[in-house]
Design an enzyme around this catalytic site. Sequence first.
Site, PDB file in Angstrom:
ATOM      1  CE1 TYR A 187      -4.344   0.824  -0.382  1.00 61.58           C
ATOM      2  CE2 TYR A 187      -3.748   2.616   1.089  1.00 61.58           C
ATOM      3  CZ  TYR A 187      -4.622   2.033   0.193  1.00 61.58           C
ATOM      4  OH  TYR A 187      -5.783   2.696  -0.146  1.00 61.58           O
TER       5      TYR A 187
ATOM      6  CG  HIS B 219       2.876   6.070   1.841  1.00 57.42           C
ATOM      7  ND1 HIS B 219       4.103   6.506   2.264  1.00 57.42           N
ATOM      8  CD2 HIS B 219       2.442   5.202   2.794  1.00 57.42           C
ATOM      9  CE1 HIS B 219       4.401   5.961   3.429  1.00 57.42           C
ATOM     10  NE2 HIS B 219       3.415   5.155   3.773  1.00 57.42           N
ATOM     11  CD  GLU B 220       5.620  10.452  -3.717  1.00 61.11           C
ATOM     12  OE1 GLU B 220       6.854  10.534  -3.596  1.00 61.11           O
ATOM     13  OE2 GLU B 220       5.061  10.145  -4.782  1.00 61.11           O
TER      14      GLU B 220
ATOM     15  CG  HIS C  22       6.221   2.689   1.389  1.00 59.80           C
ATOM     16  ND1 HIS C  22       4.859   2.902   1.396  1.00 59.80           N
ATOM     17  CD2 HIS C  22       6.490   1.952   2.490  1.00 59.80           C
ATOM     18  CE1 HIS C  22       4.325   2.309   2.454  1.00 59.80           C
ATOM     19  NE2 HIS C  22       5.280   1.735   3.140  1.00 59.80           N
TER      20      HIS C  22
ATOM     21  CB  SER D   3       0.018   1.749   4.638  1.00 57.48           C
ATOM     22  OG  SER D   3       1.269   1.746   4.001  1.00 57.48           O
TER      23      SER D   3
HETATM   24  P1  AMP Z   1       5.599  -0.152   6.180  1.00 55.96           P
HETATM   25  O1  AMP Z   1       5.122  -0.573   4.836  1.00 55.96           O
HETATM   26  O2  AMP Z   1       4.671   0.785   6.881  1.00 55.96           O
HETATM   27  O3  AMP Z   1       6.063  -1.304   7.030  1.00 55.96           O
HETATM   28  O4  AMP Z   1       6.898   0.729   5.929  1.00 55.96           O
HETATM   29  C1  AMP Z   1       7.997   0.240   5.188  1.00 55.96           C
HETATM   30  C2  AMP Z   1       9.173   1.160   5.392  1.00 55.96           C
HETATM   31  O5  AMP Z   1       8.832   2.471   4.929  1.00 55.96           O
HETATM   32  C3  AMP Z   1       9.582   1.301   6.872  1.00 55.96           C
HETATM   33  O6  AMP Z   1      10.988   1.345   6.962  1.00 55.96           O
HETATM   34  C4  AMP Z   1       8.948   2.619   7.248  1.00 55.96           C
HETATM   35  O7  AMP Z   1       9.615   3.264   8.312  1.00 55.96           O
HETATM   36  C5  AMP Z   1       9.099   3.406   5.956  1.00 55.96           C
HETATM   37  N1  AMP Z   1       8.121   4.495   5.908  1.00 55.96           N
HETATM   38  C6  AMP Z   1       6.770   4.393   6.041  1.00 55.96           C
HETATM   39  N2  AMP Z   1       6.185   5.610   6.007  1.00 55.96           N
HETATM   40  C7  AMP Z   1       7.188   6.508   5.866  1.00 55.96           C
HETATM   41  C8  AMP Z   1       7.243   7.937   5.795  1.00 55.96           C
HETATM   42  N3  AMP Z   1       6.147   8.693   5.861  1.00 55.96           N
HETATM   43  N4  AMP Z   1       8.457   8.513   5.645  1.00 55.96           N
HETATM   44  C9  AMP Z   1       9.583   7.761   5.584  1.00 55.96           C
HETATM   45  N5  AMP Z   1       9.609   6.415   5.646  1.00 55.96           N
HETATM   46  C10 AMP Z   1       8.436   5.796   5.796  1.00 55.96           C
END
Ligand code: AMP
Length: 284
Positions: free
Chosen positions: A37, A39-40, A42, A223
């Site tokens: 899911y 976003h910017e 990621h 997400s």
């Molecule tokens: P997730 O899919 O939420 O497990 O996130 C995957 C990776 O993306 C993790 O290392 C998160 O810390 C990073 N991440 C998620 N959201 C952000 C954001 N807004 N800014 C920077 N990194 C992010």
Amino acid sequence: MAVKQPVIITDKHEMRQWSRSMRAQGKTIGLVPTMGYLHEGHLSLIKEAHDLTQLIVVSIYVNPGQFSPSEDLSTYPSDFNGDIKKLVAVPGGVDVVFHPHNLYDYGNNSSSRIGGGGGVKREEKREKVVSCLEEKGLGHETWVRVERLEKGMCGKSRPVFFRGVATVVTKLFNIVEPDVAMFGKKDYQQWRIICRMVRDLDFAIEVIGSEIVRDNDGLAMSSRNVHLSPEERDKALSINRSLLKSKCAAEKGQVNCGDLRNSVIQAIQEAGGRVDYAEIVDQE
Ligand code: AMP
């Protein structure tokens, strides 16, 4: 410029084979672990990884091992086709999307099914069920724990979370064998835990912490934001605003951590939020 279509790999053996053949050719690999899911936030990790390695692997896997049975595993948002479109549109693209179906399927019948009948009493079973993974009765019992850093803050209200993250990241590191792995500072405690784990367990991987990407109004992208109502989203803005206010006060010479912390809690509560925790800590 020609767009790059990523190779989609679902099998862990195939993933490892791809990595090893690339490394044999002298190529460096960056891994961006995600739960999809996208976003910017990621995508910023991917853009940063492009400056560091020649090839990029993005993993998309919602890890049951980090959700407790009462958490939102079944409603975690997903849009795999939308994710692929976003990855194709990133400048430079990505080389592989690793999208395993189940990282805890060990492909044999000998894996004992935890709590899967066989004389296990109901009470004993309930005691053992701490994550969605164990609830499913899969034959996995090895966990990576970063014992001190996993306690407190997010670990307090989510007792299996960091154990699950450290374990699945270890699995991804062993499967993908990257040179560099990217994590976001939005999940600050998680980033520190992975850094410590890599140091303590001698992974030959450089861990990079990437800055938080926010929406225009200051809310950190996530997400899970898709689940927020407009009112809840509005309330959530108080998190960033109150932290910035305390940061500003600290820069002006306010050094009482208790006061700085209390002003964050108060501002969030005044906006109608319920505070799980607010702490000022050393990053180590
Ligand atoms: P997730 O899919 O939420 O497990 O996130 C995957 C990776 O993306 C993790 O290392 C998160 O810390 C990073 N991440 C998620 N959201 C952000 C954001 N807004 N800014 C920077 N990194 C992010």
